[in-house]
Design a protein around this motif. Structure first.
Motif, PDB file in Angstrom:
ATOM      1  N   SER A 121      62.923 160.919  93.277  1.00 49.35           N
ATOM      2  CA  SER A 121      62.261 159.796  93.941  1.00 49.35           C
ATOM      3  C   SER A 121      63.295 159.099  94.816  1.00 49.35           C
ATOM      4  N   TYR A 122      62.817 158.358  95.797  1.00 45.81           N
ATOM      5  CA  TYR A 122      63.754 157.690  96.697  1.00 45.81           C
ATOM      6  C   TYR A 122      63.370 156.232  96.945  1.00 45.81           C
ATOM      7  N   GLY A 123      62.605 155.642  96.055  1.00 44.22           N
ATOM      8  CA  GLY A 123      62.272 154.231  96.176  1.00 44.22           C
ATOM      9  C   GLY A 123      60.968 153.961  96.897  1.00 44.22           C
ATOM     10  N   LYS A 124      60.482 154.900  97.683  1.00 42.12           N
ATOM     11  CA  LYS A 124      59.213 154.762  98.402  1.00 42.12           C
ATOM     12  C   LYS A 124      58.347 155.996  98.240  1.00 42.12           C
ATOM     13  N   GLY A 125      58.688 156.855  97.290  1.00 41.67           N
ATOM     14  CA  GLY A 125      57.922 158.075  97.095  1.00 41.67           C
ATOM     15  C   GLY A 125      58.738 159.148  96.410  1.00 41.67           C
ATOM     16  N   PHE A 126      58.222 160.365  96.487  1.00 46.50           N
ATOM     17  CA  PHE A 126      58.855 161.518  95.849  1.00 46.50           C
ATOM     18  C   PHE A 126      59.320 162.522  96.890  1.00 46.50           C
ATOM     19  N   THR A 131      62.541 176.170  97.354  1.00 48.93           N
ATOM     20  CA  THR A 131      63.528 177.153  97.808  1.00 48.93           C
ATOM     21  C   THR A 131      63.565 177.272  99.323  1.00 48.93           C
ATOM     22  N   GLU A 132      62.570 176.705 100.017  1.00 51.27           N
ATOM     23  CA  GLU A 132      62.518 176.834 101.481  1.00 51.27           C
ATOM     24  C   GLU A 132      62.330 175.526 102.221  1.00 51.27           C
ATOM     25  N   GLY A 133      62.330 174.390 101.540  1.00 50.58           N
ATOM     26  CA  GLY A 133      62.158 173.126 102.248  1.00 50.58           C
ATOM     27  C   GLY A 133      61.939 171.962 101.305  1.00 50.58           C
ATOM     28  N   VAL A 134      61.401 170.880 101.881  1.00 52.49           N
ATOM     29  CA  VAL A 134      61.181 169.637 101.131  1.00 52.49           C
ATOM     30  C   VAL A 134      59.824 169.063 101.505  1.00 52.49           C
ATOM     31  N   MET A 135      59.052 168.644 100.488  1.00 55.93           N
ATOM     32  CA  MET A 135      57.817 167.904 100.730  1.00 55.93           C
ATOM     33  C   MET A 135      58.091 166.442 100.410  1.00 55.93           C
ATOM     34  N   GLN A 136      57.842 165.592 101.375  1.00 59.23           N
ATOM     35  CA  GLN A 136      57.997 164.156 101.184  1.00 59.23           C
ATOM     36  C   GLN A 136      56.635 163.567 100.877  1.00 59.23           C
ATOM     37  N   SER A 137      56.551 162.787  99.800  1.00 57.80           N
ATOM     38  CA  SER A 137      55.314 162.126  99.405  1.00 57.80           C
ATOM     39  C   SER A 137      55.559 160.626  99.433  1.00 57.80           C
TER      40      SER A 137
END
Length: 193
Positions: A121-126, A131-137
């Motif tokens: 988590s980063y304070g405003k979501g997950f 293995t191939e990227g990042v999903m920001q929620s």
């Protein structure tokens, strides 16, 4: 293997777990409303009531099966499996029954390719690291609760042991090229210490 807690003058067995070294994933954990939650793919979800000190498998409506990692953000417990990011109802890490403005789920491969590695988590979501990227929620707090987007990046952690969340909600990852930091949708080299 026993999970133990240090009590004054001795150790106390809380729960017996299988050998987690047989499945090379790290333990993840989070605190939400009087409960400590623990997760390992070989064990599943466990929760410990802070007042009683009792540790049990997490039970409740819609609990995700075969969890890989957990994190807490915006008063919700986030859980990833091989296919989904789940989030709990507000302030209730034991309720995953889908509801508008409440608990829900997102198919990870709808937004980003690859196999899930871990969740931070980063304070405003997950952030779901694959293995191939990042999903920001991003937490939006409306009926959909989170807005999910793909972060276009070539950086991803080597494995689940190569991610740590700092006190300022920065995620630090070890990529094949070195250490990088993520604050939401910005991934940049970590400033050398």
């Amino acid at each position: 293997f026993p999970v133990t807690i240090e009590a004054p003058g001795n150790w106390r067995v809380l729960y017996l777990i299988p050998n987690t070294s047989a499945t090379p994933y790290r333990w993840t954990y989070g605190y939400l409303n009087g409960f400590l939650y623990f997760c390992h793919p070989r064990v599943g979800l466990l929760d410990m009531d802070i007042e009683t000190g009792i540790l049990f498998p997490t039970k409740g409506p819609g609990i995700p099966v075969a969890p890989i990692a957990i994190s807490v953000d915006s008063g919700r417990l986030g859980v990833i499996t091989e296919k989904f990011l789940y989030w709990s109802a507000q302030s209730d890490g034991k309720n995953f029954t889908p509801k508008l403005g409440g608990a829900g789920a997102q198919l990870i491969n709808d937004r980003v390719s690859g196999d899930p590695i871990t969740l931070t988590s980063y304070g405003k979501g997950f952030l779901v690291w694959t293995t191939e990227g990042v999903m920001q929620s991003d937490f939006v707090g409306d009926q959909s609760v989170y807005r999910h987007t793909n972060i276009s990046t070539e950086f991803h952690p080597v494995n689940s042991f190569c991610v740590v969340r700092m006190d300022d909600s920065t995620s630090v990852i070890l990529d094949e090229r070195g250490l990088f930091q993520a604050r939401g949708n910005q991934i940049s080299p970590l400033t050398p210490l």
